[in-house]
Design an enzyme around this catalytic site. Structure first.
Site, PDB file in Angstrom:
ATOM      1  CD  GLN A 102      -2.829   1.148   2.419  1.00 17.01           C
ATOM      2  OE1 GLN A 102      -2.336   1.437   3.503  1.00 17.01           O
ATOM      3  NE2 GLN A 102      -4.112   0.865   2.267  1.00 17.01           N
ATOM      4  CE1 TYR A 174      -3.148   8.771   7.849  1.00 16.81           C
ATOM      5  CE2 TYR A 174      -4.057   6.776   6.881  1.00 16.81           C
ATOM      6  CZ  TYR A 174      -3.554   7.460   7.981  1.00 16.81           C
ATOM      7  OH  TYR A 174      -3.466   6.830   9.192  1.00 16.81           O
ATOM      8  NE  ARG A 226      -9.079  -0.280   2.838  1.00 17.74           N
ATOM      9  CZ  ARG A 226      -8.973  -0.620   4.112  1.00 17.74           C
ATOM     10  NH1 ARG A 226      -7.962  -0.184   4.842  1.00 17.74           N
ATOM     11  NH2 ARG A 226      -9.865  -1.408   4.675  1.00 17.74           N
ATOM     12  N   GLY A 317      -9.403  -8.198   8.817  1.00 22.92           N
ATOM     13  CA  GLY A 317      -8.546  -7.411   9.698  1.00 22.92           C
ATOM     14  C   GLY A 317      -8.291  -8.098  11.006  1.00 22.92           C
ATOM     15  NE  ARG A 318     -12.277  -5.690  14.661  1.00 21.91           N
ATOM     16  CZ  ARG A 318     -13.380  -5.184  15.202  1.00 21.91           C
ATOM     17  NH1 ARG A 318     -13.314  -4.545  16.358  1.00 21.91           N
ATOM     18  NH2 ARG A 318     -14.541  -5.315  14.601  1.00 21.91           N
TER      19      ARG A 318
END
Length: 369
Positions: A102, A174, A226, A317-318
């Site tokens: 990324q 971002y 993304r 993810g988690r």
């Protein structure tokens, strides 16, 4: 028994085939050295979670020194990072898993302390709405062009390091998102103004990266993007803006779009888009022009199937932090063996250090079970 969609392969626009529909989501690790060089701990962390998923997307790697967002962040802004990134790509590419790095720039979402005294930059001199936020300096015209060049150079380094692709990080507030947002972009030149003009930076960047890949890669190379679908600031990005964004991007020669959500069933805050989850609206807008990755608190195979009703791939993810073999257990019908809760004494076994453990402790508050 009907075959689950998540077991199927998926061939992307460029011809690259993923062996199943599971992707490891990009998550902050804070494991790299101070200069962005990858560590052995970080390689072990990724290698442990590869092999079974169709693809692994790394944590954000900054393409510009001035784009660093936190300590321990991966760097891809200098040729000295290539050797380490090559070893990372190799660590992920076991058993056909695709390695995607990324690429990002933090923009105003950093601090002068992280940048060693340098003021953060952004489209406009507008502070983020968060505690301790610093006022950034508005980018000059030549600096905007240089950041585009930095993304192109980071793409070339990813190719040289042997990665299978890159993901442009236009989410989580971002820099790329900052250009599209009316909150962070108050510019009065060609890089700001209407929604179409605020899209100009992303439009130019994606086209330049596509051209760079065509020039430098001698084999199919994945390009993903993304995005976050909504902002809560006023003014801010609304869901209608994001439908415009994905529509524009889906026309381009990219291989996937990847939404950033807390829950795959999340509904928009906009009154006119509350009948269905945001995933459904986004999937309809993309209309098969490129692959779509969903994400958001998927805990088991049944929920993965639900997410895949409105997407082509599902990011984890988690759950993959708590159990590196989550994908294998789901694919092989062994979900009763999945580990959801992690104790402090499990950290070394799971390779959870620094920022990853902080992330896991937040997860434990939700008590996944």
């Amino acid at each position: 028994m009907q075959e689950r969609k998540y077991t199927e392969t998926l061939t992307l626009n460029n011809g690259v085939t993923l062996k199943n529909r599971f992707v490891m989501a990009p998550m902050t690790t804070k494991m790299s050295f101070f200069d962005g060089v990858i560590t052995e701990d970080e390689k072990r962390y990724y290698q442990m979670r590869s092999k079974e998923a169709g693809a692994v997307i790394t944590a954000a790697a900054n393409v510009s020194e001035g784009g660093k967002g936190w300590e321990g962040e991966l760097g891809i802004y200098d040729d000295r990072h290539i050797n380490g990134m090559a070893s990372l790509a190799s660590a992920i590419q076991h058993n056909g898993t695709k390695a995607i790095v990324q690429l990002y720039h933090g923009g105003r979402m950093t601090s002068s302390s992280v940048l060693r005294g340098t003021q953060p930059v952004a489209p406009s001199a507008v502070k983020a709405e968060r505690p301790t936020a610093e006022e950034p300096r508005a980018l000059e015209e030549d600096e905007i062009h240089q950041i585009i060049e930095d993304f192109k150079a980071g793409t070339v380094r990813a190719i040289d390091a042997g990665f299978d692709g890159i993901e442009l990080h236009g989410a989580n507030t971002y820099l790329l998102q900052q250009f599209f947002s009316p909150h962070s972009n108050r510019r009065e030149d060609k890089w700001g103004g209407s929604r179409e003009e605020r899209f100009r930076f992303i439009d130019r960047l994606v086209d330049e990266v596509i051209s760079t890949v065509n020039q430098h890669s001698d084999k199919p190379f994945i390009i993903g993007y993304r995005f976050s679908p909504e902002e809560y600031e006023t003014p801010g990005i609304r869901f209608e803006d994001t439908l415009y964004l994905v529509d524009q991007l889906a026309y381009k020669s990219i291989d996937y779009l990847h939404v950033s959500l807390g829950s795959y069933s999340q509904v928009s805050q906009s009154e006119e888009y509350k009948e269905k989850p945001m995933l459904a609206y986004l999937y309809e807008q993309i209309a098969g022009r490129t692959a779509f990755i969903s994400v958001g608190d998927v805990r088991n195979g049944a929920q993965a199937e639900e997410a895949l009703e409105h997407s082509d791939l599902v990011a984890l993810g988690r759950v993959i932090l708590a159990d590196p073999h989550w994908v294998g257990k789901v694919l092989n019908g062994k979900e009763d063996a999945i580990r959801y809760n992690v104790a402090d004494e499990d950290r070394a076994e799971l390779g959870l250090t620094n920022g990853v453990w902080q992330f896991m402790q937040n997860m434990m508050k939700d008590r996944l079970s």
